[in-house]
Design a protein around this motif. Structure first.
Motif, PDB file in Angstrom:
ATOM      1  N   ASP A  33       0.865  -1.177   0.000  1.00 38.78           N
ATOM      2  CA  ASP A  33       0.000   0.000   0.000  1.00 38.78           C
ATOM      3  C   ASP A  33       0.906   1.233   0.000  1.00 38.78           C
ATOM      4  N   GLU A  34       0.316   2.407   0.110  1.00 40.03           N
ATOM      5  CA  GLU A  34       1.092   3.641   0.016  1.00 40.03           C
ATOM      6  C   GLU A  34       2.133   3.743   1.131  1.00 40.03           C
ATOM      7  N   ASN A  35       1.727   3.373   2.347  1.00 37.81           N
ATOM      8  CA  ASN A  35       2.634   3.418   3.497  1.00 37.81           C
ATOM      9  C   ASN A  35       3.838   2.508   3.281  1.00 37.81           C
ATOM     10  N   ARG A  36       3.598   1.284   2.807  1.00 39.87           N
ATOM     11  CA  ARG A  36       4.679   0.330   2.588  1.00 39.87           C
ATOM     12  C   ARG A  36       5.602   0.760   1.448  1.00 39.87           C
ATOM     13  N   ALA A  37       5.020   1.265   0.390  1.00 40.29           N
ATOM     14  CA  ALA A  37       5.844   1.702  -0.738  1.00 40.29           C
ATOM     15  C   ALA A  37       6.808   2.812  -0.308  1.00 40.29           C
ATOM     16  N   ALA A  38       6.334   3.731   0.526  1.00 40.44           N
ATOM     17  CA  ALA A  38       7.181   4.833   0.984  1.00 40.44           C
ATOM     18  C   ALA A  38       8.311   4.321   1.879  1.00 40.44           C
ATOM     19  N   ILE A  39       7.993   3.386   2.783  1.00 42.48           N
ATOM     20  CA  ILE A  39       9.024   2.835   3.676  1.00 42.48           C
ATOM     21  C   ILE A  39      10.059   2.053   2.860  1.00 42.48           C
ATOM     22  N   MET A  40       9.604   1.289   1.869  1.00 40.51           N
ATOM     23  CA  MET A  40      10.536   0.515   1.043  1.00 40.51           C
ATOM     24  C   MET A  40      11.513   1.434   0.306  1.00 40.51           C
ATOM     25  N   GLU A  41      11.017   2.541  -0.206  1.00 38.21           N
ATOM     26  CA  GLU A  41      11.899   3.480  -0.907  1.00 38.21           C
ATOM     27  C   GLU A  41      12.939   4.051   0.045  1.00 38.21           C
ATOM     28  N   ARG A  42      12.526   4.395   1.262  1.00 37.76           N
ATOM     29  CA  ARG A  42      13.475   4.909   2.263  1.00 37.76           C
ATOM     30  C   ARG A  42      14.509   3.833   2.626  1.00 37.76           C
ATOM     31  N   LEU A  43      14.063   2.585   2.725  1.00 35.77           N
ATOM     32  CA  LEU A  43      14.988   1.494   3.039  1.00 35.77           C
ATOM     33  C   LEU A  43      16.051   1.343   1.953  1.00 35.77           C
ATOM     34  N   ARG A  44      15.627   1.386   0.699  1.00 29.89           N
ATOM     35  CA  ARG A  44      16.581   1.234  -0.404  1.00 29.89           C
ATOM     36  C   ARG A  44      17.596   2.383  -0.410  1.00 29.89           C
ATOM     37  N   ARG A  45      17.086   3.585  -0.197  1.00 25.31           N
ATOM     38  CA  ARG A  45      17.987   4.735  -0.186  1.00 25.31           C
ATOM     39  C   ARG A  45      18.975   4.643   0.982  1.00 25.31           C
ATOM     40  N   PHE A  46      18.485   4.197   2.129  1.00 27.80           N
ATOM     41  CA  PHE A  46      19.340   4.038   3.311  1.00 27.80           C
ATOM     42  C   PHE A  46      20.417   2.983   3.059  1.00 27.80           C
ATOM     43  N   ALA A  47      19.997   1.811   2.560  1.00 34.77           N
ATOM     44  CA  ALA A  47      20.951   0.716   2.332  1.00 34.77           C
ATOM     45  C   ALA A  47      21.948   1.056   1.239  1.00 34.77           C
ATOM     46  N   SER A  48      21.571   1.950   0.329  1.00 37.81           N
ATOM     47  CA  SER A  48      22.458   2.345  -0.765  1.00 37.81           C
ATOM     48  C   SER A  48      23.280   3.574  -0.412  1.00 37.81           C
ATOM     49  N   SER A  49      23.248   3.971   0.856  1.00 34.64           N
ATOM     50  CA  SER A  49      24.007   5.132   1.358  1.00 34.64           C
ATOM     51  C   SER A  49      23.585   6.447   0.719  1.00 34.64           C
ATOM     52  N   GLU A  50      22.349   6.477   0.166  1.00 30.15           N
ATOM     53  CA  GLU A  50      21.836   7.735  -0.356  1.00 30.15           C
ATOM     54  C   GLU A  50      21.239   8.575   0.767  1.00 30.15           C
ATOM     55  N   GLU A  51      21.043   7.963   1.933  1.00 36.53           N
ATOM     56  CA  GLU A  51      20.578   8.685   3.116  1.00 36.53           C
ATOM     57  C   GLU A  51      21.580   8.459   4.241  1.00 36.53           C
ATOM     58  N   SER A  52      21.717   9.450   5.086  1.00 37.77           N
ATOM     59  CA  SER A  52      22.672   9.349   6.185  1.00 37.77           C
ATOM     60  C   SER A  52      22.132   8.433   7.273  1.00 37.77           C
ATOM     61  N   GLY A  53      22.995   8.093   8.202  1.00 41.55           N
ATOM     62  CA  GLY A  53      22.579   7.274   9.332  1.00 41.55           C
ATOM     63  C   GLY A  53      23.172   5.887   9.257  1.00 41.55           C
ATOM     64  N   ILE A  54      23.260   5.270  10.426  1.00 42.39           N
ATOM     65  CA  ILE A  54      23.818   3.930  10.561  1.00 42.39           C
ATOM     66  C   ILE A  54      22.711   2.897  10.753  1.00 42.39           C
ATOM     67  N   HIS A  55      21.623   3.323  11.398  1.00 43.25           N
ATOM     68  CA  HIS A  55      20.595   2.374  11.846  1.00 43.25           C
ATOM     69  C   HIS A  55      19.211   2.817  11.371  1.00 43.25           C
ATOM     70  N   MET A  56      18.461   1.896  10.798  1.00 44.31           N
ATOM     71  CA  MET A  56      17.052   2.140  10.481  1.00 44.31           C
ATOM     72  C   MET A  56      16.241   1.054  11.175  1.00 44.31           C
TER      73      MET A  56
END
Length: 850
Positions: free
Chosen positions: A195-218
């Motif tokens: 759903d919309e909520n899941r799609a948004a979280i998945m995009e953030r996860l991909r960006r995080f794992a690909s180092s496109e977003e800062s931070g060590i822990h999600m």
């Protein structure tokens, strides 16, 4: 080292496994560097028309750091050399001259040769010299070639610990697994529909794992069974990203020495996913990841509260899946389930994905399963047990589940206090646990009331109480403080209709000694609503009760039945789904339709007519079996019932079908699969039988019934021809005698429609028969022609001249005036008709006559 691949392991790889290993290695490195998958091409072939190139990387954005991959264009050759003769200097010299390599070098590429063998100093120098000479001879810079032996490949691979888990090496890292092992889990099979909520979280996860977003822990949190693990898997399973991910089902599967190795090996990086991780464990793991200086991206999954996601930027709360997406998911994963069955499962599981899938699997094995049986199915029971492991919490939840909703605040708090006393829990503790269950998402709030969610959990908990204390529960009904709470108790009873003790209560309430002793008790909206609720629990008992209450009522009494009527029609609409209650429900619908007093489309008349539709009858009863009810109605002394029978026949042959949805998902068991024809033979048999019933209706002594039947025949003719029964229509049209101008016009329109739109379904002989029938019906006398062209025109009359069938209709009417002027006796015979409303186009006739 325990977490590193050795050169010897690479040397021992079979050729196909070596190619696969280097492909994985290149994909992992490209993800670390941020080179997109579209810029990377690898091959799984050991030999083939590759023109000498096994992998190609186009780093157009110069993301590479020059350690293993150079900025710009890179091409690769993979060589195994277990025999010692496959990568000799001479062979490498020839490989460097292949067309694909030469073309890439001319484009400025860096040329890499990966060999699955370790070489000593002299052996290595000989091979490097051969490669340098080959490039020099072709006019290219010799420094554009790099030789990677098993030694270098081992060092490189050890920078990506997930490669150690490839099946080629059979080396464990505690209980960790790669993405491809993770996604083989049977819990993660089937389509994933976010759903919309899941799609948004998945995009953030991909960006995080690909180092496109800062931070060590999600951190991904949510209630148990809402699909947290599957969501993270779907986010990480994409090309390249999957090559760097390690998944642990719980913190204990991470070996303690892994963190020390990751910390000390400063060139190593990974995406680490840890499931079933509580807040305390997550904090400890983050501290370990922090020590790795940004080279480890940590994702933890656990149960949590929504408010925490609002205050922490890298913390996300996964809500339950919305109803529509739940239905889409079940439709994709279980295509044989009907929409009504899917709606029933979605209603019971309320967005808990794992529970919805488990219920669907149980349903596939036993399609007639009810709520109680569903809750006891092994895969479903396991999920429900996980939701409530604590016995004290379960006791409070059992109490809350006994009512559809329980008052816990202000003037309705006595409801909750009564239930707390029933299960022996202090009222203060009762409220505290209810609040905790609300935070976990297992209790919902509605003003001053609380309710257990999902419905299946509530039914499972309530069934346990009924099994242990059924007799006491019967007494509890009388102790509940308000009529509303007693009604709420009975509403919960609805989903427990097949439970032995609960069924006894329902049957008692529906009996002639129960709540409904005459139609007067039903003629009250609240009482009728309660009856509807009990019918959802026990359709068979409700059907018997309605036959007792309504079966002997006069038409006048049924017509005055208004206040509870809507709920009873909805009840009958539900009862007709089941074979055992279909005929009783249908006869009562006919009785209510005869005494119709509602104007909405889904009134008793609408439900009666639509339940005879071929494909959307809303019942498991075959269409042929349903026709006996129409035959009964046609044999009735009531002309109103005979008219309703004609409407039902028209419903059988209707080209456009629709069905309303009301209570299909609300019952204690799902509605059965709707009957649909499987062969043309079944359809033809039903249509032929319906036409025979229509023949009888067209001979009815009541002209209104006969006229309605003739109209239904003409309206259905095109549909009957379209399914291949043209002779059935033509035989009847040849016997058809229009009673008036309107019927004559409708008959012509029917024939013209058949010739225009269904010509491909007709033989030449049949088309000839239709043309002859049309001529006979139309007639050629002055009377016939006057009524055709001066009366209301048919659809075909409007454009007859465009088909070469004479002048326009206006001119046809004017020409008749000239004929009438020459023969006044013809005009005098038609004067009364010409001055009537039926002469719709008299203007053209009169103007010429004048």
């Amino acid at each position: 080292m325990v977490f590193e691949i050795s050169p010897q392991e690479i040397e021992n790889l079979e050729p196909d496994k070596f190619v696969d290993f280097v492909n994985h290695l290149i994909e992992a490195e490209c993800h670390r560097l941020g080179i997109p998958p579209t810029s990377v091409k690898v091959t799984s072939k050991i030999t083939g028309k590759d023109r000498g190139v096994d992998a190609r990387i186009e780093d157009s954005e110069n993301r590479a750091d020059g350690r293993w991959i150079q900025p710009g264009l890179n091409v690769w050759q993979f060589k195994t050399d277990r025999s010692g003769s496959n990568a000799t200097p001479g062979k490498l010299h020839k490989e460097a001259q292949k067309p694909g390599v030469r073309t890439a070098l001319s484009e400025g590429a860096q040329y890499h040769v990966a060999v699955a063998r370790c070489y000593g100093g002299e052996e290595r120098e000989q091979r490097e010299k051969a490669l340098h000479e080959a490039l020099y001879e072709q006019g290219f810079d010799p420094n554009k070639v790099t030789l990677l032996t098993a030694d270098e490949l081992a060092r490189w691979a050890s920078e990506h610990p997930s490669l150690l888990l490839l099946p080629h090496f059979r080396r464990p890292i505690g209980g960790c697994m790669r993405v491809e092992q993770w996604e083989r889990d049977e819990l993660h099979q089937g389509d994933f529909i976010p759903d919309e909520n899941r799609a948004a979280i998945m995009e953030r996860l991909r960006r995080f794992a690909s180092s496109e977003e800062s931070g060590i822990h999600m951190r991904i949190e949510g209630r148990r069974g809402v699909g947290k693990t599957r969501l993270v898997l779907e986010a990480l399973k994409y090309q390249q990203l999957r090559e760097r991910a390690l998944y642990a089902q719980e913190p204990g599967q991470l070996p303690p020495e892994l963190w020390a190795w990751l910390r000390d090996k400063t060139t190593t990086s990974a995406v680490l996913v840890v499931d079933e991780c509580d807040e305390e464990e997550a904090i400890k793991l983050k501290a370990q990841a922090d020590a790795c200086e940004g080279r480890v991206k940590l994702i933890t999954i656990g149960v949590g509260e929504p408010f925490l996601a609002e205050v922490a930027p890298n913390r996300f709360f996964l809500e339950r899946l919305d109803d529509e997406t739940t239905r889409q998911l079940l439709r994709a994963r279980f295509p044989s389930l009907t929409n009504d069955q899917i709606a029933w499962i979605a209603r019971l599981t309320a967005g808990y994905v794992r529970l919805a899938v488990a219920c669907s699997e149980a349903f596939m094995r036993k399609p007639d399963i009810d709520v109680i049986q569903l809750a006891q199915a092994p895969e479903v029971h396991q999920v429900l047990q996980v939701l409530l492991p604590d016995p004290t919490e379960r006791k409070v939840m059992q109490a809350l589940s006994l009512l559809r909703r329980v008052g816990v605040e202000e003037d309705v708090a006595q409801e909750g206090k009564t239930l707390a006393g029933f299960v022996g829990v202090d009222w203060h503790d009762f409220r505290s646990i209810a609040e905790e269950m609300y935070r976990r998402g297992l209790v919902g709030k509605k003003g001053r009331y609380r309710y257990v969610t999902p419905d299946l959990l509530a039914s499972w908990l309530a069934a346990d109480v009924w099994s242990a204390r059924g007799d006491e529960l019967i007494e509890l009904i009388g102790n509940l403080p308000t009529p509303e709470s007693q009604e709420s108790f009975l509403e919960r009873l609805k989903d427990l209709g097949t439970h032995e003790k609960a069924r006894e209560v329902v049957q008692q309430l529906l009996s002639k000694e129960g709540l409904f002793r005459s139609i007067d008790h039903l003629d009250d909206e609240e009482r009728a609503k309660l009856f509807h609720t009990l019918a959802l629990a026990d359709p068979a008992s409700a059907s018997r009760s309605l036959e007792r209450l309504l079966g002997d009522c006069s038409v006048e009494r049924l017509r005055s039945f208004t206040r509870g009527r809507r709920w009873i029609v909805w009840t009958l609409e539900y009862l007709k789904w089941f074979k055992e209650t279909f005929f009783g429900a249908a006869r009562l619908l006919l009785a209510l339709a005869e005494a119709e007093n509602e104007t909405c489309a889904n009134n008793a008349t609408g439900v009666w007519v639509n339940m005879f539709q071929m494909r959307l009858g809303g019942t498991e009863v075959p269409a042929m079996d349903r026709l006996s009810l129409i035959e009964e109605a046609l044999a009735s002394d009531s002309s109103a019932r005979r008219l309703l029978a004609v409407r039902a026949i028209a419903g059988v042959m209707s080209p456009r079908e629709l069905r309303w949805t009301s209570s299909e998902a609300a019952g204690a068991r799902p509605v059965p699969q709707e009957w649909r024809p499987k062969t043309w033979g079944e359809i033809w048999d039903v249509y032929r039988s319906a036409l025979r019933l229509l023949d009888k209706a067209m001979r009815d002594a009541d002209q209104e019934v006969a006229r309605a039947a003739r109209k239904a025949f003409l309206q259905s003719a095109r549909t009957v021809v379209s399914i291949g029964l043209a002779d059935e229509v033509l035989d009847r049209l040849e016997r058809f005698t229009p009673r008036n101008d309107e019927e004559k016009r409708k008959a012509r329109e029917t024939i013209e429609g058949l010739l225009k739109y269904e010509s491909d379904k007709l033989s030449e002989d049949q088309r000839g028969r239709l043309t002859a029938i049309e001529r006979a019906i139309t007639g050629a006398s002055f009377h016939d022609r006057l009524h055709r062209w001066v009366g209301e025109w048919s659809f075909a009359d409007w454009d007859a001249h465009e088909r070469g069938e004479g002048p326009p209709p206006q001119d046809q009417a004017a020409t008749l005036a000239e004929e009438a002027f020459k023969h006044p006796d013809l005009l005098l015979a038609e004067l009364d008709w010409l001055t009537s409303p039926e002469a719709r186009n008299v203007f053209y006739f009169g103007r010429r006559l004048g």
